[in-house]
Write an enzyme that holds these catalytic residues in place. Structure first.
Site, PDB file in Angstrom:
ATOM      1  N   VAL A 129       0.853  -1.201   0.000  1.00 55.23           N
ATOM      2  CA  VAL A 129       0.000   0.000   0.000  1.00 55.23           C
ATOM      3  C   VAL A 129       0.880   1.239   0.000  1.00 55.23           C
ATOM      4  CG1 VAL A 129      -1.837   1.265   1.182  1.00 55.23           C
ATOM      5  CG2 VAL A 129      -1.736  -1.232   1.362  1.00 55.23           C
ATOM      6  N   LYS A 202      -6.213  -1.975  -1.504  1.00 59.01           N
ATOM      7  CA  LYS A 202      -5.366  -1.246  -0.551  1.00 59.01           C
ATOM      8  C   LYS A 202      -6.151  -0.783   0.677  1.00 59.01           C
ATOM      9  CE  LYS A 202      -2.134   0.185  -4.171  1.00 59.01           C
ATOM     10  NZ  LYS A 202      -1.895   1.155  -5.247  1.00 59.01           N
TER      11      LYS A 202
HETATM   12  N1  HSE Z   1      -1.119   0.683 -10.101  1.00 65.29           N
HETATM   13  C1  HSE Z   1      -0.859   1.326  -8.866  1.00 65.29           C
HETATM   14  C2  HSE Z   1      -1.122   2.812  -8.992  1.00 65.29           C
HETATM   15  C3  HSE Z   1       0.550   1.183  -8.394  1.00 65.29           C
HETATM   16  O1  HSE Z   1      -1.443   3.313 -10.063  1.00 65.29           O
HETATM   17  O2  HSE Z   1      -1.034   3.479  -7.973  1.00 65.29           O
HETATM   18  C4  HSE Z   1       0.816  -0.113  -7.739  1.00 65.29           C
HETATM   19  O3  HSE Z   1       0.070  -0.275  -6.585  1.00 65.29           O
END
Ligand code: HSE
Length: 435
Positions: A129, A202
């Site tokens: 996270v 998250k």
């Molecule tokens: N894909 C995620 C983002 C990053 O755009 O924040 C990895 O957790």
């Protein structure tokens, strides 16, 4: 004594992790005690930006998680399988695990932490996270004595980049998304990011830590940003707001009642007052605002992705485990601030019970009495309005924007259903919550 790690994956985060471990100067002395024993890769021939002895690289990932010499398995493969199975196999073989995998933890945390507690091993996930932002350990340790009332985060950099760009340029979602894909800020398949699924993973993890219980991912109300239009961003700006994809976890009941905790856990685009600390978080950055007693508000801000930042979190977890092993290790039982100590599932309130403000945009015929009839429908459901403005036209249709006071979501939705039946109402293109 060196601690041997088995690294699963040598992509962006794996490479960043190896680079930190290969350059220990100027870092905590314990970094020098970590040895890369094996690295699991898909192809041995691929050119790499990190140089490792050829005997370290292997395609036999199962051999790594079962290797008696490995102390800590570092899973940076991403995706659900084989990551989940390899983590479970590592635990079954008595390995500690460091992972950056929010999708696996948010779906299989129950199975993984139950197995880890039985095996007496740690599973740490700081990188899962907020990338490089320290937020998992602070919730477990530095903030652990607080009664947490809410966590509100911008935890997805891709969507924050898109919304920030839409705000700055007045561009449409699809155009800015394509541009973000070309620049490498958005994935070729952007679903997990733009539909809010990554943020839901998250916030499930953050809520679980903040409120001391497991969270069922399917209980999280999740809306992404595809429906956010340039028109809404412009209206929001006129009204003193910016639109952000927020992940929110909030305790509904007070801590000192004997009632079971009821939580709100949700992800949705939200109008945030320009005065709010989260309003100024732009581009790919992440921020997590934690509120609790007695701390008040504390906000964590930083890079939510990327090789270096994410590897910073991964290596700090490795060092945390190594430090505990060095000073007692498994013989003393699991460290209560590093291990997972809860087992029950939190009760999550249905979204209809949420009490919040709403922003809603109507397209209506431009007749006398239209605003009055909208007001009557709201009034019948006890919805009180903060502002109502008719600012422009789209063709022959008048555009009316309403911001409500706090209202129970179910009542608000019923009022909208009545309005949809009105002859004067053409459509309701946008409904957004207001923080
Ligand atoms: N894909 C995620 C983002 C990053 O755009 O924040 C990895 O957790």
């Amino acid at each position: 004594m060196a601690f041997k790690i088995g690294l699963l994956g040598l992509g962006t985060v794996g490479t960043g992790t190896a680079q930190i471990l290969q350059q220990p100067t100027g870092r905590h002395p314990m970094v020098q005690e970590i040895e890369i024993h094996k690295v699991g890769v898909r192809s041995l021939d691929k050119p790499r930006s990190v140089s490792l002895p050829s005997e370290v690289l292997t395609t036999d990932v199962e051999g790594i998680v079962t290797d008696p010499a490995v102390d800590i398995v570092v899973e940076v493969l991403g995706g659900l399988e084989p990551a989940r199975s390899l983590i479970l196999q590592a635990i079954a073989h008595g390995k500690h695990v460091v992972t950056a995998n929010k999708a696996v933890i948010s779906r299989y945390g129950d199975e993984i932490f139950t197995a880890a507690n039985q095996a007496g091993v740690y599973v740490l996930l700081e990188a899962a996270v907020g990338g490089g932002i320290p937020v998992i350990q602070p919730l477990k340790e530095s903030l652990g004595v607080n009664q947490i009332s809410s966590i509100t985060g911008i935890v997805n950099g891709t969507t924050n980049y898109i919304l920030t760009k839409m705000q700055a340029t007045g561009g449409a979602f699809t155009d800015i998304l394509s541009e973000a894909q070309q620049l490498g800020y958005a994935e070729a398949d952007p679903t997990a990011d733009v539909d809010g699924l990554d943020a839901a993973d998250k916030i499930a993890i953050l809520a679980s830590l903040a409120f001391g219980g497991r969270i069922k991912l399917q209980d999280i109300h999740c809306e992404g940003i595809r429906q956010v239009s340039a028109a809404d961003i412009a209206y929001a700006e006129k009204l003193g707001f910016v639109i952000k994809l927020l992940a929110v976890a909030k305790r509904e009941s007070t801590v000192d009642t004997s009632e079971e905790d009821l939580l709100q856990v949700r992800v949705h685009p939200t109008l945030v007052s320009t005065e709010h600390p989260l309003a100024s978080i732009s581009g790919v950055y992440n921020a997590i605002l934690v509120e609790g007693e007695p701390i008040g508000q504390v906000m964590f801000f930083g890079p939510g992705a990327g090789a270096g930042p994410t590897a910073s979190a991964v290596v700090s977890d490795i060092v945390n485990i190594a430090a505990v092993l060095k000073t007692g290790g498994k013989t003393e039982g699991l460290h209560p601030l590093l291990s997972c100590t809860h087992q029950h599932y939190c009760a999550i309130a249905p979204i209809g019970e949420l009490v919040t403000r709403f922003y809603v945009r109507f397209l209506t015929k431009d007749h006398p009495g239209v605003i009055g009839s909208l007001g009557t429908c709201f009034g019948k459901q006890g919805v009180s309005l903060e502002s109502i403005v008719q600012t422009g036209f789209q063709g022959d249709l008048a555009e009316i924007v309403v911001v409500t006071h706090d209202v129970r979501e179910e009542n608000f939705r019923q009022a909208l259903e009545q309005m949809r039946t009105l002859d004067a109402v053409d459509s309701i293109p946008s409904i957004l919550r207001v923080l």
